[in-house]
Design an enzyme around this catalytic site. Structure first.
Site, short mmCIF file in Angstrom:
data_model
loop_
_atom_site.label_atom_id
_atom_site.label_comp_id
_atom_site.label_asym_id
_atom_site.label_seq_id
_atom_site.Cartn_x
_atom_site.Cartn_y
_atom_site.Cartn_z
N TRP A 325 0.84 -1.21 0.00
CA TRP A 325 0.00 0.00 0.00
C TRP A 325 0.86 1.25 0.00
O TRP A 325 0.51 2.25 -0.63
CB TRP A 325 -0.91 -0.01 1.23
CG TRP A 325 -1.79 1.21 1.37
CD1 TRP A 325 -3.05 1.37 0.88
CD2 TRP A 325 -1.47 2.43 2.06
NE1 TRP A 325 -3.54 2.62 1.20
CE2 TRP A 325 -2.58 3.28 1.93
CE3 TRP A 325 -0.35 2.88 2.77
CZ2 TRP A 325 -2.61 4.56 2.49
CZ3 TRP A 325 -0.37 4.16 3.32
CH2 TRP A 325 -1.49 4.98 3.19
N HIS A 326 2.02 1.19 0.67
CA HIS A 326 2.86 2.36 0.79
C HIS A 326 3.59 2.71 -0.51
O HIS A 326 3.98 3.88 -0.69
CB HIS A 326 3.88 2.18 1.92
CG HIS A 326 3.32 2.40 3.28
ND1 HIS A 326 2.65 1.43 3.98
CD2 HIS A 326 3.29 3.51 4.06
CE1 HIS A 326 2.26 1.93 5.15
NE2 HIS A 326 2.62 3.18 5.21
N GLY A 327 3.79 1.77 -1.38
CA GLY A 327 4.46 2.14 -2.62
C GLY A 327 4.83 0.95 -3.47
O GLY A 327 4.91 -0.20 -3.00
#
Length: 484
Positions: A325-327
């Site tokens: 989700w963060h990258g």
């Protein structure tokens, strides 16, 4: 529009005056003002992506209404599938298309079958990871019959695009925030004062702590091959406080700003670096995302009400998803996997819900055992942050290789880093203030209860003075989580 900008310093009072002095007698007019202000706030960054958030809003608004009307399980699953497909599809295209394409090409190249494909020059829409999760939770809750759909398009659109938390959270649930758009709001002086106090502390964390830490963290990480182990260790420490000050500072400003308009947002950080184990850390760090994955992924997979092997699988799934989700980078996936590996031993020993109360709850200082537990947890987190901050896996490995040398225990050479000593003093003071305020909602929330008015105002003026003297006020640095 950045919270730490002159634009926002003009925008916020203007919206506040219109909200409470012009539109205060009409709830629908207030909601419409919030909607317009939110689109102006978002469009200030890039107006071209306003259509994207409007499209996502329209899909979930219509899906919600149809879910309320339909009783057939098959139809309801199709409707939910449309919501998930659109939201995940938008997120996947803008955020992960090039990642999957590059890895697909690399995999075939390794197999001796090189292929040619062109990546796209995509701009990641600010806040897309936040508002897509927010709208998805709305559709899922209606599907589960935990929430009734709204037919008020203005209120729903204002909920999705609510400008204080639009681009970096907290990721609100419709069950908490949406009903607040249907209740008449009266100006509450005490609530507004508390909101301003939290905004002040959020600005301090961002401008003084995060932005100053960023200056040294960026220099050290960008030239990590040139520094000794002890400096690399400090680089990781600076990044740890940069991301905490930056992200929790944003959340403080968002929550405080919401209070100015009579809204209450969920708490997103609860002094996570005072955690005694990794499970406690994740109950205190980015709470809105952690609870989102808990409620919409972990529990549906069986949560902790299943065999240990399935519990381990569930933990791995949510931490890997959190990393992804963060990258779109393997460093984030490894960061998630590391946190899962930290968590699993606690799960196997049924110790993952051991530290539920705030540390040193009846004392002013932690016990020796608590201090060691906090220090050990912080070091584990520090190690994982290196992967989070590194440009790629090669950079992370190179950083760690240079870190774990005998020079790790050498006295750091500050000669090439003017101002680093001052920053370390500021960090020490910051930690003390947060420690003293750990029972409140934010670091200086307890000041309001001090009986001496002169003391209270002296503290506020001192914080403003420190922001002016030590804050990076000449350069508007974006919040880290804008890129996620």
């Amino acid at each position: 529009m950045l919270f730490n900008s002159l634009d926002f310093a003009i925008f916020l009072p203007a919206v506040f005056i219109l909200y409470w002095f012009i539109f205060n007698k009409n709830l629908k007019a207030q909601n419409l003002l919030v909607l317009v202000a939110s689109y102006v706030f978002y469009g200030w960054w890039d107006w071209r992506f306003l259509g994207l958030i409007a499209f996502s809003t329209a899909i979930d608004f219509l899906v919600g209404i149809q879910l309320d009307k339909s009783e057939k399980p098959g139809n309801r699953k199709i409707l939910l599938g449309i919501s998930l497909l659109v939201n995940i599809g938008l997120l996947g295209f803008f955020k992960y298309y090039n990642f999957f394409l590059d890895n697909f090409i690399s995999a075939f190249t390794i197999l001796g079958m090189p292929i040619k494909a062109n990546s796209l020059h995509l701009i990641l829409p600010v806040g897309i990871s936040f508002y897509t999760f927010q709208t998805m939770s709305y559709s899922i809750d209606i599907y589960r019959k935990k929430l009734k759909a709204t037919k008020d398009w203005v209120a729903f659109s204002a909920f999705v695009s609510f400008f204080p938390q639009l681009v970096a959270g907290p990721i609100e649930r419709a069950s908490n925030l949406l009903p607040q758009f249907f209740k008449r709001r009266k100006f509450n002086y005490s609530l507004a004062k508390d909101g301003l106090r939290q905004i002040l502390w959020g600005l301090f964390k961002k401008i003084v702590i995060a932005d100053n830490c960023a200056e040294f963290a960026n220099t050290i990480f960008s030239n990590s091959e040139n520094y000794q182990g002890s400096i690399l260790f400090l680089g990781a420490v600076f990044f740890a406080f940069q991301i905490y000050g930056d992200f929790s500072g944003y959340s403080d400003i968002a929550i405080g700003t919401s209070r100015l308009f009579g809204f209450g947002l969920m708490k997103n950080f609860a002094f996570p670096y005072f955690s005694r184990d990794i499970a406690e850390f994740w109950r205190r760090w980015h709470i809105s995302l952690s609870t989102w994955f808990r409620d919409y992924v972990y529990i549906p997979l069986g949560g902790s009400q299943c065999s240990k092997s399935r519990q381990i699988r569930n933990v791995l799934v949510i931490f890997l998803l959190s990393g992804f989700w963060h990258g779109a980078n393997w460093t984030f996936i490894v960061w998630g996997a590391l946190n899962a590996l930290y968590f699993i031993p606690l799960l196997l020993r049924d110790k993952n819900r051991r530290n539920l109360e705030t540390v040193a709850s009846q004392k002013s200082l932690p016990s020796f055992r608590e201090f060691i537990a906090m220090a050990g947890t912080f070091l584990l987190i520090l190690f994982s942050w290196i992967f989070f901050r590194a440009e790629n896996m090669g950079h992370a490995i190179q950083y760690l290789t240079n870190l774990f040398t005998p020079q790790l225990f050498a006295v750091p050479d500050f000669s090439g880093f003017p101002g680093m000593g001052t920053l370390l003093v500021l960090l020490f003071v910051f930690i003390l203030v947060e420690w003293k305020g750990r029972f409140g909602d934010y670091g200086i929330s307890q000041i309001q209860f001090h009986p001496n008015k002169i003391y209270r105002w002296s503290m506020y003026l001192l914080i403003i003075f420190i922001i002016d003297i030590f804050g990076n006020t000449n350069e508007q640095i974006e919040f880290i989580y804008f890129q996620f």
